[in-house]
Write an enzyme that holds these catalytic residues in place. Structure first.
Site, short mmCIF file in Angstrom:
data_model
loop_
_atom_site.label_atom_id
_atom_site.label_comp_id
_atom_site.label_asym_id
_atom_site.label_seq_id
_atom_site.Cartn_x
_atom_site.Cartn_y
_atom_site.Cartn_z
N ILE A 114 0.87 -1.18 0.00
CA ILE A 114 0.00 0.00 0.00
C ILE A 114 0.91 1.23 0.00
O ILE A 114 1.62 1.47 0.99
CB ILE A 114 -0.94 -0.01 1.23
CG1 ILE A 114 -1.79 -1.28 1.23
CG2 ILE A 114 -1.80 1.26 1.24
CD1 ILE A 114 -2.62 -1.47 2.49
N GLU A 115 0.90 1.96 -1.11
CA GLU A 115 1.81 3.10 -1.25
C GLU A 115 1.07 4.41 -0.98
O GLU A 115 -0.11 4.55 -1.32
CB GLU A 115 2.42 3.10 -2.65
CG GLU A 115 3.26 1.85 -2.88
CD GLU A 115 3.98 1.80 -4.21
OE1 GLU A 115 3.71 2.66 -5.08
OE2 GLU A 115 4.80 0.88 -4.39
N CYS B 283 4.69 -2.51 3.15
CA CYS B 283 4.91 -3.71 2.34
C CYS B 283 3.79 -4.74 2.55
O CYS B 283 3.16 -4.79 3.61
CB CYS B 283 6.22 -4.37 2.72
SG CYS B 283 7.68 -3.44 2.33
N GLU C 84 4.02 -7.92 3.06
CA GLU C 84 4.27 -8.89 4.13
C GLU C 84 3.80 -8.36 5.48
O GLU C 84 3.22 -9.07 6.29
CB GLU C 84 5.77 -9.21 4.23
CG GLU C 84 6.36 -9.85 3.00
CD GLU C 84 6.91 -8.85 1.99
OE1 GLU C 84 6.30 -7.77 1.79
OE2 GLU C 84 7.94 -9.16 1.39
N CYS D 275 10.78 -5.98 6.65
CA CYS D 275 9.86 -7.13 6.78
C CYS D 275 10.56 -8.33 7.38
O CYS D 275 9.95 -9.08 8.16
CB CYS D 275 9.27 -7.47 5.41
SG CYS D 275 8.10 -6.21 4.86
#
Ligand code: THU
Length: 132
Positions: A43-44, A53, A55, A89
């Protein structure tokens, strides 16, 4: 759960990626010890550094619903090689899921299997912190 199903869940999750800035969609599917699967995508944000990220989205969804024990994570990207999880992550997965199995899924849907400790040897974790 069958490995191919977990791989497919990661590939499906990638479709929801909000990756308009990087054009690099990622999907993740995290398998709990009890057989539940939590998915995530990257999700940017327009403020790039706020990006999350795939993960960690999957892991935080699971943790926030009370999950405590994890078996494996499948991570899917659109690249031909097997793209490993980023350093952030790796740390958070190590903190909460320790040495889980990681399936890296490439654009063709093929996978490579590794343990988290193979990417992340000599990890820092809460074992080094001083507790009262
Ligand atoms: N990304 C992930 O979702 N997972 C990773 O482990 C590596 C990077 C995302 C973040 C960003 O949206 C895009 O991929 C490019 O870095």
């Amino acid at each position: 759960m069958e490995l191919q199903k977990l791989v497919n869940r990661a590939i499906d999750a990638k479709k929801f990626a909000l990756s308009s800035y990087s054009k690099f969609p990622v999907g993740a599917a995290l398998l709990t010890a009890s057989g539940e699967v939590y998915t995530g995508c990257n999700i940017e944000s327009s403020s790039y550094g706020l990006t999350m990220c795939a993960e960690r989205v999957a892991l935080f969804k699971a943790l926030s619903e009370g999950e405590k024990s994890f078996k494996a994570i499948a991570i899917a990207t659109d690249v031909d090689g097997f793209c490993p999880p980023c350093g952030a992550c790796r740390q958070v997965l190590w903190d909460f899921a320790k040495d889980i199995t990681v399936y890296l899924v490439n654009a063709q849907g093929d996978h490579q299997t590794l343990r988290l400790s193979e990417f992340f040897p000599h990890a820092f974790d809460d074992g080094f912190l001083h507790h009262d």
